[in-house]
Motif scaffolding. Structure first.
Motif, PDB file in Angstrom:
ATOM      1  N   GLU A 300       0.829  -1.213   0.000  1.00  0.00           N
ATOM      2  CA  GLU A 300       0.000   0.000   0.000  1.00  0.00           C
ATOM      3  C   GLU A 300       0.859   1.258   0.000  1.00  0.00           C
ATOM      4  N   GLU A 301       1.888   1.289   0.832  1.00  0.00           N
ATOM      5  CA  GLU A 301       2.748   2.476   0.891  1.00  0.00           C
ATOM      6  C   GLU A 301       3.535   2.634  -0.404  1.00  0.00           C
ATOM      7  N   MET A 302       3.989   1.526  -0.971  1.00  0.00           N
ATOM      8  CA  MET A 302       4.713   1.583  -2.236  1.00  0.00           C
ATOM      9  C   MET A 302       3.822   2.139  -3.337  1.00  0.00           C
ATOM     10  N   LEU A 303       2.581   1.681  -3.419  1.00  0.00           N
ATOM     11  CA  LEU A 303       1.661   2.154  -4.451  1.00  0.00           C
ATOM     12  C   LEU A 303       1.354   3.637  -4.278  1.00  0.00           C
ATOM     13  N   ARG A 304       1.211   4.080  -3.041  1.00  0.00           N
ATOM     14  CA  ARG A 304       0.960   5.509  -2.810  1.00  0.00           C
ATOM     15  C   ARG A 304       2.148   6.346  -3.302  1.00  0.00           C
ATOM     16  N   GLY A 305       3.344   5.858  -3.057  1.00  0.00           N
ATOM     17  CA  GLY A 305       4.511   6.573  -3.547  1.00  0.00           C
ATOM     18  C   GLY A 305       4.574   6.590  -5.063  1.00  0.00           C
ATOM     19  N   CYS A 306       4.205   5.481  -5.693  1.00  0.00           N
ATOM     20  CA  CYS A 306       4.261   5.391  -7.150  1.00  0.00           C
ATOM     21  C   CYS A 306       3.172   6.213  -7.829  1.00  0.00           C
ATOM     22  N   ALA A 307       2.151   6.612  -7.097  1.00  0.00           N
ATOM     23  CA  ALA A 307       1.099   7.445  -7.680  1.00  0.00           C
ATOM     24  C   ALA A 307       1.652   8.770  -8.176  1.00  0.00           C
ATOM     25  N   ARG A 308       2.803   9.199  -7.648  1.00  0.00           N
ATOM     26  CA  ARG A 308       3.402  10.470  -8.062  1.00  0.00           C
ATOM     27  C   ARG A 308       4.319  10.319  -9.257  1.00  0.00           C
ATOM     28  N   ALA A 343      -9.645   3.740  -4.165  1.00  0.00           N
ATOM     29  CA  ALA A 343      -9.792   3.280  -5.545  1.00  0.00           C
ATOM     30  C   ALA A 343      -8.526   3.497  -6.365  1.00  0.00           C
ATOM     31  N   LEU A 344      -7.767   4.531  -6.034  1.00  0.00           N
ATOM     32  CA  LEU A 344      -6.521   4.763  -6.762  1.00  0.00           C
ATOM     33  C   LEU A 344      -5.561   3.586  -6.588  1.00  0.00           C
ATOM     34  N   LEU A 345      -5.455   3.071  -5.364  1.00  0.00           N
ATOM     35  CA  LEU A 345      -4.571   1.933  -5.118  1.00  0.00           C
ATOM     36  C   LEU A 345      -5.059   0.690  -5.858  1.00  0.00           C
ATOM     37  N   ARG A 346      -6.362   0.585  -6.065  1.00  0.00           N
ATOM     38  CA  ARG A 346      -6.890  -0.573  -6.776  1.00  0.00           C
ATOM     39  C   ARG A 346      -6.330  -0.612  -8.204  1.00  0.00           C
ATOM     40  N   GLY A 347      -6.422   0.516  -8.880  1.00  0.00           N
ATOM     41  CA  GLY A 347      -5.892   0.555 -10.239  1.00  0.00           C
ATOM     42  C   GLY A 347      -4.389   0.362 -10.279  1.00  0.00           C
ATOM     43  N   LEU A 348      -3.669   0.985  -9.347  1.00  0.00           N
ATOM     44  CA  LEU A 348      -2.214   0.859  -9.327  1.00  0.00           C
ATOM     45  C   LEU A 348      -1.782  -0.562  -8.990  1.00  0.00           C
ATOM     46  N   ALA A 349      -2.527  -1.225  -8.106  1.00  0.00           N
ATOM     47  CA  ALA A 349      -2.179  -2.601  -7.746  1.00  0.00           C
ATOM     48  C   ALA A 349      -2.239  -3.515  -8.970  1.00  0.00           C
ATOM     49  N   PHE A 350      -3.243  -3.322  -9.801  1.00  0.00           N
ATOM     50  CA  PHE A 350      -3.326  -4.168 -10.996  1.00  0.00           C
ATOM     51  C   PHE A 350      -2.291  -3.762 -12.035  1.00  0.00           C
ATOM     52  N   ASP A 351      -1.874  -2.492 -12.052  1.00  0.00           N
ATOM     53  CA  ASP A 351      -0.755  -2.112 -12.901  1.00  0.00           C
ATOM     54  C   ASP A 351       0.507  -2.849 -12.459  1.00  0.00           C
ATOM     55  N   ALA A 352       0.727  -2.931 -11.135  1.00  0.00           N
ATOM     56  CA  ALA A 352       1.887  -3.662 -10.622  1.00  0.00           C
ATOM     57  C   ALA A 352       1.779  -5.154 -10.952  1.00  0.00           C
ATOM     58  N   LEU A 353       0.564  -5.700 -10.898  1.00  0.00           N
ATOM     59  CA  LEU A 353       0.379  -7.112 -11.240  1.00  0.00           C
ATOM     60  C   LEU A 353       0.664  -7.372 -12.716  1.00  0.00           C
ATOM     61  N   ARG A 354       0.498  -6.353 -13.561  1.00  0.00           N
ATOM     62  CA  ARG A 354       0.867  -6.510 -14.970  1.00  0.00           C
ATOM     63  C   ARG A 354       2.363  -6.754 -15.112  1.00  0.00           C
ATOM     64  N   VAL A 355       3.145  -6.140 -14.237  1.00  0.00           N
ATOM     65  CA  VAL A 355       4.587  -6.350 -14.262  1.00  0.00           C
ATOM     66  C   VAL A 355       4.922  -7.781 -13.836  1.00  0.00           C
ATOM     67  N   VAL A 356       4.147  -8.339 -12.911  1.00  0.00           N
ATOM     68  CA  VAL A 356       4.377  -9.719 -12.463  1.00  0.00           C
ATOM     69  C   VAL A 356       4.185 -10.686 -13.628  1.00  0.00           C
ATOM     70  N   GLY A 357       3.104 -10.497 -14.399  1.00  0.00           N
ATOM     71  CA  GLY A 357       2.863 -11.349 -15.554  1.00  0.00           C
ATOM     72  C   GLY A 357       2.243 -12.688 -15.205  1.00  0.00           C
TER      73      GLY A 357
END
Length: 480
Positions: A300-308, A343-357
């Motif tokens: 959660e903290e990582m995603l909040r940082g990546c929002a910027r 909701a912002l973290l929801r979208g970012l979390a799935f963006d990060a999951l795209r990197v996982v593959g």
């Protein structure tokens, strides 16, 4: 006809934009200017052309495997060799490269084209990302010498980035003795960082010839299993005796993926290799400048940082964060963050999951059964299976698309600007404002009231704002 006759008019929203565009609205903030590569770096199109040459056989094999639903078995490789007029060894190497570069993926044992293969001819950035994935996997492309202890191999792999940095900074040929000295220095630093300091009186260093004699004697005794174990122990304890061989192995592996060329006693980075090392160094700089030290933080903290961050640096952060964890724990943590209220973290979390593959597929399929995660999971799966990101929204039903519109609007309202929320209307699938409001009321999103109130406050059209406020009141009171 004016906008004041809202209910009776056929007021049209502008043509909907892709859902991905709407998801990015909340993070459309100013970031530092994109860094420029070193002078002399070829343009992207030229670099992509070089990457296509390196992976030409892998692309051919990936396309053959996907069209024939191959499983990568020996029989498949023999068949591919005959049809593609390649040797079995070339097919085996090309198959491994295709998988490492994300050109082909196995689903239930059957090959499917990876998204990079689908975009290979038209998307230079996809080509370069595929080549970088192969570059990162060079130790798998060129296996380490079997007689060297795994611990010594691991140290060499960890030290190679320092060698690459020297090659990149030199911008030309570097003599092998200089690279070997740097490799020795970096391995010693790594051991010191791990506090591998002997306890008690330090033994006198053995002469070089004595060390060589010990290794030779151990090799002579390696005819049986016990002798082989002793040899591995010696090589692990005295990595300096095998570092020349490990340097040769690393340089050959990097040359095999097109990152450098080897000459008579020297090595030189190719334009592709120089560019890749620069990209890696830039990613390290971005991570070092990140707001909260993302790599050691929770998801959660990582995603909040990546929002910027803009999308490229954000993906670099995701990769660094994922590399510090096991895949299973990282995926579980990201899915848990997506279940939260933001909701912002929801979208970012799935963006990060795209990197996982591929490793995240099972968890994402399970997430598709949860109403709050379903639209995001379906979009992820569609893109994973080869759909263009701009067309992936077609897999959503009207209700799912409307739910996602409200969820994204909540992210914009919480983290974006009023103008972004107004522009978010452009991404709605409904053709009119009245239709949008009717379906938003019916979809039952828990943030519907807050979203409509924020939209009414932000919209400059008084009549539209009044209609939106009325819809918010009706949802709040349970009216129709």
């Amino acid at each position: 006809m004016t906008s004041r006759n809202l209910r009776d008019s056929r007021l049209r929203l502008v043509r909907p934009r892709p859902t991905a565009t709407a998801r990015r609205a909340a993070t459309n903030r100013r970031t530092r200017p994109a860094p420029r590569p070193p002078e002399g770096t070829p343009p992207t199109a030229e670099l992509a052309g070089q990457a296509r040459e390196v992976l030409a056989d892998a692309v051919r094999i990936a396309r053959w495997a996907a069209s024939h639903h191959a499983e990568g078995s020996a029989a498949d490789r023999d068949r591919a060799a005959g049809e593609l007029r390649l040797t079995p060894g070339q097919v085996h190497a090309g198959w491994d490269r295709a998988r490492l570069a994300g050109l082909v993926e196995l689903h239930g044992g059957t090959a499917r084209p990876g998204w990079r293969l689908n975009a290979w001819e038209r998307d230079d950035s996809a080509v370069l990302r595929g080549w970088v994935a192969l570059f990162d996997a060079w130790p798998l492309v060129h296996p380490a010498p079997a007689e060297v202890a795994p611990a010594a191999v691991a140290e060499a792999v960890e030290a190679v980035p320092q060698v690459l940095s020297l090659l990149q900074l030199s911008a030309g040929p570097v003599l092998l003795p200089a690279l070997l000295d740097l490799l020795r220095q970096r391995v010693a630093e790594l051991r010191e960082e791990r506090c591998e300091v002997p306890y008690g009186p330090e033994p006198a260093p053995a002469p070089a010839d004595a060390a060589a004699t010990d290794v030779a004697a151990t090799d002579a005794a390696g005819s049986d299993a016990a002798g082989g174990e002793v040899a591995a122990a010696v090589l692990a304890d005295r990595p300096e005796t095998v570092l020349p061989a490990l340097l040769d192995w690393a340089l050959e592996g990097l040359a095999a993926v097109g990152a450098l060329t080897l000459g008579d006693g020297h090595a030189t980075l190719t334009p592709l290799g120089s560019w890749a090392v620069w990209v890696k160094l830039e990613q390290i700089c971005v991570a070092a400048q990140s707001p909260a030290g993302h790599i050691e933080q929770s998801a959660e903290e990582m995603l909040r940082g990546c929002a910027r961050l803009s999308p490229g640096p954000a993906r670099a952060e995701y990769r660094a964060w994922l590399a510090a964890r096991t895949v299973s724990s990282a995926v579980s943590e990201l899915v848990a963050a997506a279940r939260g209220e933001d909701a912002l973290l929801r979208g970012l979390a799935f963006d990060a999951l795209r990197v996982v593959g591929a490793a995240a597929e099972a968890d994402v399929r399970a997430a598709a059964e949860e109403p709050s995660l379903r639209p995001y999971a379906l979009l992820w799966l569609a893109e994973y299976e080869g759909a263009d990101p701009d067309d992936a929204a077609e897999v959503l039903t009207r209700e799912e698309a409307t739910w996602l519109w409200v969820d994204t609007a909540a992210a914009v309202a919480d983290h974006g600007e009023s103008a972004l929320l107004v522009r978010h209307l452009d991404s709605a699938v409904q053709g009119t404002v009245p239709a949008l409001l009717d379906e938003v009321r019916a979809v039952g999103h828990p943030r519907t009231v807050q979203v409509l109130v924020a939209l009414a406050a932000a919209h400059p059209d008084p009549a539209l704002a009044k209609a939106v406020r009325r819809a918010a009141f009706q949802v709040h009171t349970g009216g129709s």
